[in-house]
Design a protein around this motif. Structure first.
Motif, short mmCIF file in Angstrom:
data_model
loop_
_atom_site.label_atom_id
_atom_site.label_comp_id
_atom_site.label_asym_id
_atom_site.label_seq_id
_atom_site.Cartn_x
_atom_site.Cartn_y
_atom_site.Cartn_z
N ASN A 41 -43.63 -3.23 2.18
CA ASN A 41 -43.65 -2.10 3.10
C ASN A 41 -44.85 -1.25 2.73
OD1 ASN A 41 -40.95 -2.38 4.51
ND2 ASN A 41 -40.29 -2.38 2.38
N LEU A 42 -45.77 -1.09 3.65
CA LEU A 42 -46.92 -0.21 3.44
C LEU A 42 -46.63 1.08 4.19
CD1 LEU A 42 -49.80 -2.78 3.88
CD2 LEU A 42 -48.94 -1.80 1.75
N LEU A 43 -46.48 2.15 3.44
CA LEU A 43 -46.07 3.42 4.01
C LEU A 43 -47.08 4.50 3.69
CD1 LEU A 43 -42.39 3.18 2.79
CD2 LEU A 43 -43.15 2.87 5.14
N ALA A 44 -47.27 5.38 4.63
CA ALA A 44 -48.11 6.55 4.37
C ALA A 44 -47.38 7.46 3.40
CB ALA A 44 -48.38 7.30 5.68
N VAL A 56 -48.72 3.67 0.11
CA VAL A 56 -47.99 3.11 -1.01
C VAL A 56 -47.40 1.79 -0.58
CG1 VAL A 56 -47.44 5.32 -2.11
CG2 VAL A 56 -45.86 4.35 -0.46
N SER A 57 -47.25 0.89 -1.54
CA SER A 57 -46.59 -0.39 -1.33
C SER A 57 -45.21 -0.30 -1.96
CB SER A 57 -47.41 -1.51 -1.99
OG SER A 57 -46.70 -2.73 -1.96
N LEU A 58 -44.21 -0.71 -1.21
CA LEU A 58 -42.83 -0.71 -1.69
C LEU A 58 -42.21 -2.03 -1.27
CD1 LEU A 58 -40.51 0.94 -2.99
CD2 LEU A 58 -39.99 1.81 -0.70
N ARG A 59 -41.92 -2.88 -2.24
CA ARG A 59 -41.37 -4.20 -1.96
C ARG A 59 -39.93 -4.09 -1.45
NH1 ARG A 59 -45.58 -7.74 -1.68
NH2 ARG A 59 -46.96 -7.45 -3.45
N PRO A 60 -39.51 -5.02 -0.57
CA PRO A 60 -38.16 -4.98 -0.01
C PRO A 60 -37.04 -4.98 -1.05
CG PRO A 60 -39.52 -6.50 1.23
CD PRO A 60 -40.33 -6.08 0.03
N GLU A 61 -37.25 -5.65 -2.16
CA GLU A 61 -36.20 -5.73 -3.19
C GLU A 61 -36.08 -4.44 -4.01
OE1 GLU A 61 -39.95 -7.58 -4.97
OE2 GLU A 61 -38.92 -7.67 -3.03
N ALA A 62 -36.99 -3.49 -3.81
CA ALA A 62 -36.91 -2.20 -4.51
C ALA A 62 -36.01 -1.22 -3.77
CB ALA A 62 -38.31 -1.61 -4.66
N LEU A 63 -35.48 -1.63 -2.64
CA LEU A 63 -34.61 -0.78 -1.82
C LEU A 63 -33.15 -1.19 -1.99
CD1 LEU A 63 -36.92 -1.01 1.23
CD2 LEU A 63 -36.25 1.16 0.19
N ARG A 64 -32.28 -0.21 -1.89
CA ARG A 64 -30.84 -0.45 -1.91
C ARG A 64 -30.20 0.47 -0.88
NH1 ARG A 64 -29.27 -0.09 -8.26
NH2 ARG A 64 -30.70 -1.68 -9.00
N LEU A 65 -29.00 0.11 -0.46
CA LEU A 65 -28.24 1.05 0.35
C LEU A 65 -28.04 2.31 -0.48
CD1 LEU A 65 -25.60 -1.32 1.95
CD2 LEU A 65 -27.54 -0.25 3.10
N ALA A 66 -28.21 3.47 0.12
CA ALA A 66 -28.15 4.73 -0.62
C ALA A 66 -26.82 4.91 -1.35
CB ALA A 66 -28.41 5.90 0.32
N VAL A 67 -25.73 4.43 -0.75
CA VAL A 67 -24.42 4.60 -1.39
C VAL A 67 -24.27 3.77 -2.66
CG1 VAL A 67 -23.26 5.24 0.76
CG2 VAL A 67 -23.34 2.84 0.07
N ALA A 119 -26.57 3.78 12.07
CA ALA A 119 -27.32 4.65 11.17
C ALA A 119 -27.19 4.10 9.75
CB ALA A 119 -26.76 6.07 11.23
N VAL A 120 -28.29 4.19 8.98
CA VAL A 120 -28.28 3.69 7.62
C VAL A 120 -29.24 4.52 6.77
CG1 VAL A 120 -30.08 1.94 8.00
CG2 VAL A 120 -28.40 1.58 6.20
N SER A 121 -28.90 4.65 5.50
CA SER A 121 -29.79 5.31 4.54
C SER A 121 -30.07 4.34 3.41
CB SER A 121 -29.15 6.58 3.98
OG SER A 121 -29.10 7.58 4.95
N LEU A 122 -31.35 4.19 3.10
CA LEU A 122 -31.77 3.35 2.00
C LEU A 122 -32.38 4.23 0.91
CD1 LEU A 122 -33.53 0.42 3.91
CD2 LEU A 122 -31.23 0.44 2.93
N ALA A 123 -32.20 3.82 -0.32
CA ALA A 123 -32.79 4.52 -1.46
C ALA A 123 -33.78 3.57 -2.12
CB ALA A 123 -31.70 4.94 -2.44
N TYR A 124 -34.77 4.16 -2.77
CA TYR A 124 -35.77 3.33 -3.45
C TYR A 124 -36.01 3.86 -4.85
CZ TYR A 124 -39.12 6.98 -2.17
OH TYR A 124 -39.76 8.17 -2.01
N ASP A 125 -36.35 2.91 -5.71
CA ASP A 125 -36.69 3.22 -7.09
C ASP A 125 -38.12 3.75 -7.11
OD1 ASP A 125 -37.30 3.28 -9.79
OD2 ASP A 125 -36.69 1.20 -10.18
N PRO A 126 -38.32 5.03 -7.44
CA PRO A 126 -39.68 5.58 -7.42
C PRO A 126 -40.62 4.89 -8.40
CG PRO A 126 -38.11 7.20 -8.27
CD PRO A 126 -37.32 6.02 -7.82
N ALA A 127 -40.08 4.26 -9.43
CA ALA A 127 -40.93 3.53 -10.38
C ALA A 127 -41.52 2.27 -9.77
CB ALA A 127 -40.13 3.19 -11.64
N ARG A 128 -40.97 1.83 -8.64
CA ARG A 128 -41.45 0.60 -7.99
C ARG A 128 -42.48 0.87 -6.91
NH1 ARG A 128 -37.56 -3.68 -8.28
NH2 ARG A 128 -39.20 -4.92 -7.37
#
Length: 133
Positions: A41-44, A56-67, A119-128
């Motif tokens: 994921n290339l995000l501004a 920033v680059s954020l790989r798909p496996e660095a994301l999880r459902l927020a819950v 509707a969905v919320s995803l969380a990401y590891d900022p270290a990734r």
């Protein structure tokens, strides 16, 4: 990536990055390297509430459902655009408010029901996050 201890990544005849495959995958030095090494994921910066004009680059496996994520991970909210079940892995495309599609690779959870339009919320590891020039 599994047949080499070290690789040299070329872009239009120029050396882009040299290193161990896992290092180039996790820490690409450019947009080209990030995309060449696999889905990302290339995000501004602004999409993540960060200052500056960069990506920033954020790989798909660095994301999880927020819950399911640690409470201190930042979250992004949107709607489910697509769900693809691949056995133990679920590929999820989430559309952010600005229309950007965010790709996530999640472990399948029994009883979990993700459907297009929800509707969905995803969380990401900022270290990734990898900041790209």
């Amino acid at each position: 990536m599994s047949v080499s201890d070290r690789i040299a990544l070329m872009n239009a005849g120029r050396l882009e990055q040299v290193g161990m495959p896992v290092d180039i995958y996790r820490h690409p030095v450019s947009r080209f390297a990030a995309e060449f090494m696999g889905t990302t994921n290339l995000l501004a910066n602004s999409a993540l509430g960060r200052a500056g004009d960069g990506l920033v680059s954020l790989r798909p496996e660095a994301l999880r459902l927020a819950v399911e994520a640690p409470a201190d991970w930042p979250t992004l909210s949107g709607t489910v655009a697509r769900v693809e079940l691949l056995g133990p892995i679920v590929r999820l495309d989430m559309r952010l408010g600005d229309g950007t599609i965010l790709k996530a690779a999640l472990l399948d959870q029994p009883g979990q029901s993700l459907q297009a339009g929800a509707a969905v919320s995803l969380a990401y590891d900022p270290a990734r996050l990898t900041v790209l020039p």
